[in-house]
Design a protein around this motif. Structure first.
Motif, PDB file in Angstrom:
ATOM      1  N   GLN A   1       0.823  -1.200   0.000  1.00  0.00           N
ATOM      2  CA  GLN A   1       0.000   0.000   0.000  1.00  0.00           C
ATOM      3  C   GLN A   1       0.864   1.260   0.000  1.00  0.00           C
ATOM      4  O   GLN A   1       0.587   2.217  -0.727  1.00  0.00           O
ATOM      5  N   SER A   2       1.909   1.244   0.802  1.00  0.00           N
ATOM      6  CA  SER A   2       2.803   2.398   0.869  1.00  0.00           C
ATOM      7  C   SER A   2       3.521   2.618  -0.460  1.00  0.00           C
ATOM      8  O   SER A   2       3.604   3.739  -0.953  1.00  0.00           O
ATOM      9  N   ARG A   3       4.037   1.545  -1.045  1.00  0.00           N
ATOM     10  CA  ARG A   3       4.743   1.683  -2.329  1.00  0.00           C
ATOM     11  C   ARG A   3       3.821   2.258  -3.399  1.00  0.00           C
ATOM     12  O   ARG A   3       4.219   3.148  -4.156  1.00  0.00           O
ATOM     13  N   ASN A   4       2.596   1.764  -3.473  1.00  0.00           N
ATOM     14  CA  ASN A   4       1.646   2.263  -4.463  1.00  0.00           C
ATOM     15  C   ASN A   4       1.347   3.747  -4.236  1.00  0.00           C
ATOM     16  O   ASN A   4       1.355   4.541  -5.176  1.00  0.00           O
ATOM     17  N   LEU A   5       1.084   4.105  -2.998  1.00  0.00           N
ATOM     18  CA  LEU A   5       0.778   5.503  -2.680  1.00  0.00           C
ATOM     19  C   LEU A   5       1.950   6.419  -3.021  1.00  0.00           C
ATOM     20  O   LEU A   5       1.770   7.456  -3.662  1.00  0.00           O
ATOM     21  N   HIS A   6       3.154   6.035  -2.635  1.00  0.00           N
ATOM     22  CA  HIS A   6       4.312   6.908  -2.830  1.00  0.00           C
ATOM     23  C   HIS A   6       4.786   6.956  -4.281  1.00  0.00           C
ATOM     24  O   HIS A   6       5.534   7.858  -4.644  1.00  0.00           O
ATOM     25  N   GLN A   7       4.311   6.038  -5.110  1.00  0.00           N
ATOM     26  CA  GLN A   7       4.560   6.148  -6.544  1.00  0.00           C
ATOM     27  C   GLN A   7       3.698   7.243  -7.156  1.00  0.00           C
ATOM     28  O   GLN A   7       4.042   7.819  -8.183  1.00  0.00           O
ATOM     29  N   GLN A   8       2.567   7.533  -6.518  1.00  0.00           N
ATOM     30  CA  GLN A   8       1.625   8.516  -7.052  1.00  0.00           C
ATOM     31  C   GLN A   8       1.693   9.877  -6.347  1.00  0.00           C
ATOM     32  O   GLN A   8       1.249  10.873  -6.894  1.00  0.00           O
ATOM     33  N   ALA A   9       2.186   9.888  -5.123  1.00  0.00           N
ATOM     34  CA  ALA A   9       2.167  11.103  -4.305  1.00  0.00           C
ATOM     35  C   ALA A   9       3.588  11.568  -4.028  1.00  0.00           C
ATOM     36  O   ALA A   9       4.543  10.801  -4.151  1.00  0.00           O
ATOM     37  N   SER A  10       3.705  12.825  -3.637  1.00  0.00           N
ATOM     38  CA  SER A  10       5.023  13.343  -3.285  1.00  0.00           C
ATOM     39  C   SER A  10       5.006  13.826  -1.835  1.00  0.00           C
ATOM     40  O   SER A  10       4.021  14.392  -1.355  1.00  0.00           O
ATOM     41  N   LEU A  11       6.115  13.586  -1.170  1.00  0.00           N
ATOM     42  CA  LEU A  11       6.257  13.995   0.223  1.00  0.00           C
ATOM     43  C   LEU A  11       6.358  15.509   0.310  1.00  0.00           C
ATOM     44  O   LEU A  11       7.173  16.123  -0.374  1.00  0.00           O
ATOM     45  N   VAL A  12       5.510  16.092   1.145  1.00  0.00           N
ATOM     46  CA  VAL A  12       5.544  17.537   1.371  1.00  0.00           C
ATOM     47  C   VAL A  12       6.317  17.852   2.643  1.00  0.00           C
ATOM     48  O   VAL A  12       7.134  18.758   2.682  1.00  0.00           O
ATOM     49  N   ALA A  13       6.035  17.087   3.724  1.00  0.00           N
ATOM     50  CA  ALA A  13       6.680  17.359   5.003  1.00  0.00           C
ATOM     51  C   ALA A  13       6.549  16.160   5.930  1.00  0.00           C
ATOM     52  O   ALA A  13       5.559  15.432   5.883  1.00  0.00           O
ATOM     53  N   SER A  14       7.552  16.007   6.783  1.00  0.00           N
ATOM     54  CA  SER A  14       7.439  15.109   7.926  1.00  0.00           C
ATOM     55  C   SER A  14       6.907  15.963   9.065  1.00  0.00           C
ATOM     56  O   SER A  14       7.385  17.089   9.276  1.00  0.00           O
ATOM     57  N   VAL A  15       5.910  15.463   9.775  1.00  0.00           N
ATOM     58  CA  VAL A  15       5.216  16.279  10.772  1.00  0.00           C
ATOM     59  C   VAL A  15       4.976  15.487  12.051  1.00  0.00           C
ATOM     60  O   VAL A  15       5.085  14.258  12.080  1.00  0.00           O
ATOM     61  N   ARG A  16       4.630  16.220  13.098  1.00  0.00           N
ATOM     62  CA  ARG A  16       4.127  15.658  14.349  1.00  0.00           C
ATOM     63  C   ARG A  16       2.752  16.271  14.565  1.00  0.00           C
ATOM     64  O   ARG A  16       2.584  17.485  14.483  1.00  0.00           O
ATOM     65  N   VAL A  17       1.777  15.415  14.854  1.00  0.00           N
ATOM     66  CA  VAL A  17       0.385  15.846  14.974  1.00  0.00           C
ATOM     67  C   VAL A  17      -0.097  15.497  16.391  1.00  0.00           C
ATOM     68  O   VAL A  17       0.167  14.393  16.875  1.00  0.00           O
ATOM     69  N   PRO A  18      -0.809  16.414  17.050  1.00  0.00           N
ATOM     70  CA  PRO A  18      -1.295  16.095  18.387  1.00  0.00           C
ATOM     71  C   PRO A  18      -2.355  14.997  18.350  1.00  0.00           C
ATOM     72  O   PRO A  18      -3.278  15.041  17.546  1.00  0.00           O
ATOM     73  N   GLY A  19      -2.167  14.013  19.194  1.00  0.00           N
ATOM     74  CA  GLY A  19      -3.094  12.900  19.246  1.00  0.00           C
ATOM     75  C   GLY A  19      -2.411  11.686  19.806  1.00  0.00           C
ATOM     76  O   GLY A  19      -1.383  11.774  20.476  1.00  0.00           O
ATOM     77  N   LYS A  20      -2.987  10.521  19.517  1.00  0.00           N
ATOM     78  CA  LYS A  20      -2.469   9.272  20.066  1.00  0.00           C
ATOM     79  C   LYS A  20      -2.667   8.141  19.070  1.00  0.00           C
ATOM     80  O   LYS A  20      -3.645   8.123  18.331  1.00  0.00           O
ATOM     81  N   LEU A  21      -1.706   7.213  19.064  1.00  0.00           N
ATOM     82  CA  LEU A  21      -1.812   5.993  18.276  1.00  0.00           C
ATOM     83  C   LEU A  21      -2.217   4.848  19.193  1.00  0.00           C
ATOM     84  O   LEU A  21      -1.731   4.744  20.314  1.00  0.00           O
ATOM     85  N   TYR A  22      -3.090   3.975  18.666  1.00  0.00           N
ATOM     86  CA  TYR A  22      -3.516   2.793  19.403  1.00  0.00           C
ATOM     87  C   TYR A  22      -3.181   1.547  18.600  1.00  0.00           C
ATOM     88  O   TYR A  22      -3.240   1.555  17.370  1.00  0.00           O
ATOM     89  N   ASN A  23      -2.863   0.484  19.322  1.00  0.00           N
ATOM     90  CA  ASN A  23      -2.581  -0.804  18.716  1.00  0.00           C
ATOM     91  C   ASN A  23      -3.909  -1.505  18.469  1.00  0.00           C
ATOM     92  O   ASN A  23      -4.598  -1.879  19.412  1.00  0.00           O
TER      93      ASN A  23
END
Length: 142
Positions: A19-41
């Motif tokens: 999924q990542s390879r397909n997306l990054h073939q079509q999209a371009s990276l604008v920025a690496s960011v930190r977003v307020p929130g939380k990740l859950y497993n």
């Protein structure tokens, strides 16, 4: 309509999923960011809960999808299961740093029984999680 997309899990450029390879073939990276929130497993993949008032952060990437196929968001919606009954996610516009409107897949189910991912960086954390590694290697295709 925004042409920007925030990714934080199996769609990150440094997570080697189909999924990542397909997306990054079509999209371009604008920025690496930190977003307020939380990740859950969620067992095999992460769920991101956006909270503009959070004191915790989630690392991710903002991608420009303006040059992508016209059905990319529909394909990603299917991958994220946003149209399923009892969906775990919804695609929502959120502000991120200097970008007033960025699409993000937000986890919308209760989190009380879920374990938070103790790292703000999924790309590092998943490498120690066999179920997540298996999902990245063999997960659904975009």
């Amino acid at each position: 309509m925004s042409s920007l997309l925030f990714v934080y899990g199996s769609l990150l450029s440094n997570v080697p999923s189909v999924q990542s390879r397909n997306l990054h073939q079509q999209a371009s990276l604008v920025a690496s960011v930190r977003v307020p929130g939380k990740l859950y497993n969620l067992g095999y993949y992460p769920g991101f809960v956006y909270d503009p008032n959070a004191t915790t952060w989630v690392k991710g990437e903002v991608l420009d999808i303006s040059g992508a196929s016209s059905d990319l968001l529909e394909i990603l919606d299917e991958y994220e299961g946003v149209h399923l009954p009892h969906s775990e996610y919804e695609r929502r516009l959120i502000p991120i740093d200097a970008f007033p409107e960025v699409w993000a897949y937000i986890f919308i189910q209760p989190t009380d029984a879920l374990l938070p991912i103790p790292s703000e960086d999924y790309a590092d954390w998943y490498l120690s999680q066999p179920a997540h590694i298996a999902f990245v290697r063999n997960g659904r295709t975009v």
